[in-house]
Scaffold this motif. Structure first.
Motif, PDB file in Angstrom:
ATOM      1  N   UNK A 156      32.503   3.616   5.952  1.00  0.00           N
ATOM      2  CA  UNK A 156      32.839   2.049   5.928  1.00  0.00           C
ATOM      3  C   UNK A 156      34.198   1.838   5.906  1.00  0.00           C
ATOM      4  N   UNK A 157      34.594   0.729   6.789  1.00  0.00           N
ATOM      5  CA  UNK A 157      36.024   0.352   6.981  1.00  0.00           C
ATOM      6  C   UNK A 157      36.214  -0.916   6.632  1.00  0.00           C
ATOM      7  N   UNK A 158      36.990  -1.106   5.668  1.00  0.00           N
ATOM      8  CA  UNK A 158      37.446  -2.519   5.049  1.00  0.00           C
ATOM      9  C   UNK A 158      38.556  -3.148   5.562  1.00  0.00           C
ATOM     10  N   UNK A 159      38.606  -4.311   6.156  1.00  0.00           N
ATOM     11  CA  UNK A 159      40.191  -4.618   6.577  1.00  0.00           C
ATOM     12  C   UNK A 159      40.731  -5.578   5.473  1.00  0.00           C
ATOM     13  N   UNK A 160      39.916  -5.406   4.014  1.00  0.00           N
ATOM     14  CA  UNK A 160      40.176  -6.207   3.046  1.00  0.00           C
ATOM     15  C   UNK A 160      40.752  -7.820   3.087  1.00  0.00           C
ATOM     16  N   UNK A 161      41.969  -8.105   3.202  1.00  0.00           N
ATOM     17  CA  UNK A 161      42.524  -9.289   2.973  1.00  0.00           C
ATOM     18  C   UNK A 161      42.164 -10.258   4.392  1.00  0.00           C
ATOM     19  N   UNK A 162      41.697  -9.449   5.570  1.00  0.00           N
ATOM     20  CA  UNK A 162      41.355 -10.123   6.774  1.00  0.00           C
ATOM     21  C   UNK A 162      40.036 -10.252   6.682  1.00  0.00           C
ATOM     22  N   UNK A 163      39.121  -9.845   5.729  1.00  0.00           N
ATOM     23  CA  UNK A 163      37.894  -9.731   5.917  1.00  0.00           C
ATOM     24  C   UNK A 163      36.988 -11.141   6.379  1.00  0.00           C
ATOM     25  N   UNK A 164      36.250 -11.146   7.232  1.00  0.00           N
ATOM     26  CA  UNK A 164      35.700 -12.358   7.934  1.00  0.00           C
ATOM     27  C   UNK A 164      34.032 -12.180   7.953  1.00  0.00           C
ATOM     28  N   UNK A 165      33.762 -10.773   7.980  1.00  0.00           N
ATOM     29  CA  UNK A 165      32.175 -10.602   8.351  1.00  0.00           C
ATOM     30  C   UNK A 165      32.128  -9.190   7.977  1.00  0.00           C
ATOM     31  N   UNK A 166      30.710  -8.722   8.215  1.00  0.00           N
ATOM     32  CA  UNK A 166      30.386  -7.441   8.096  1.00  0.00           C
ATOM     33  C   UNK A 166      29.534  -7.147   9.360  1.00  0.00           C
ATOM     34  N   UNK A 167      29.937  -5.928   9.721  1.00  0.00           N
ATOM     35  CA  UNK A 167      29.326  -5.438  11.019  1.00  0.00           C
ATOM     36  C   UNK A 167      28.623  -4.058  10.880  1.00  0.00           C
ATOM     37  N   UNK A 168      27.279  -4.088  11.243  1.00  0.00           N
ATOM     38  CA  UNK A 168      26.336  -2.796  11.012  1.00  0.00           C
ATOM     39  C   UNK A 168      26.152  -2.169  12.373  1.00  0.00           C
ATOM     40  N   UNK A 169      26.751  -0.860  12.388  1.00  0.00           N
ATOM     41  CA  UNK A 169      26.600  -0.362  14.014  1.00  0.00           C
ATOM     42  C   UNK A 169      25.808   0.864  13.955  1.00  0.00           C
ATOM     43  N   UNK A 170      24.784   0.755  14.786  1.00  0.00           N
ATOM     44  CA  UNK A 170      23.893   1.904  14.739  1.00  0.00           C
ATOM     45  C   UNK A 170      23.993   2.796  15.984  1.00  0.00           C
TER      46      UNK A 170
END
Length: 187
Positions: A6-20
């Motif tokens: 999991x990589x979280x951009x924290x304050x720049x968070x605008x969505x969630x991306x699930x990569x398969x």
């Protein structure tokens, strides 16, 4: 239990991306360079990225389940992401077998973006996908012929972004892949 990065951009968070990732029985894992490139693109766009290992890959428990169980794996990861990061817009992306899995996930979990890289349309029953799906394929793919992807996409009137000189694993073409995803998903 599923292993995931999991990589979280924290304050720049605008969505969630699930990569398969690609097929686990042929060495596909969350460490695959195409999967990593997809995650990096979405992270730079402000998405929390989650790259799980499907059941039986890496440290994830279970065994290969022909796409059915792997679809459930992605749904579990999506629920975890929602619990951890809130109800943010969702993007789904997958490479090869992972594209097949994401084409199944989107039927159960609405997403604002779907990115399919080298979808394995000859090996699996990759069904219909939303009209705004981003399909990316190399013109030198020796695993999934470009002609097969074009025929699949034409039936749905989907655009296919063709990367010149790219084989199935996008050797030497990862920067172009990253830029296509970045440019196509930034809005």
């Amino acid at each position: 239990m599923l292993e995931a990065v999991v990589n979280d951009p924290e304050e720049k968070r605008r969505g969630i991306a699930l990569i398969a990732h690609p097929h686990p029985q042929f060495g596909g894992t969350l460490e695959n360079k195409v999967v990593y490139t997809l995650a990096k693109s979405f992270f730079e766009l402000g998405y929390v990225t989650l790259r799980p290992n499907f059941r039986g890959a890496g440290k994830s428990q279970g065994s290969y389940d022909e796409g059915k169980g792997e679809t459930q794996d992605m749904l579990v990861v999506a629920e975890y992401a929602k619990d951890q990061f809130g109800d943010l817009p969702l993007a789904l992306a997958g490479f090869s077998f992972g594209a097949f899995v994401q084409s199944r996930v989107i039927k159960q979990l609405p997403a604002e973006k779907l990115v399919l890289v080298a979808p394995a349309v000859e090996r699996f029953d990759v069904g219909g996908v939303p009209a705004n799906t981003l399909v990316i394929h190399g013109d030198r793919d020796d695993v999934v012929p470009l002609a097969a992807v074009l025929a699949w996409a034409q039936q749905q009137e989907l655009r296919v972004m063709v990367v010149s000189g790219a084989g199935h694993f996008f050797h030497g073409r990862l920067p172009q892949l990253k830029q296509i995803v970045f440019d196509s998903c930034r809005y």
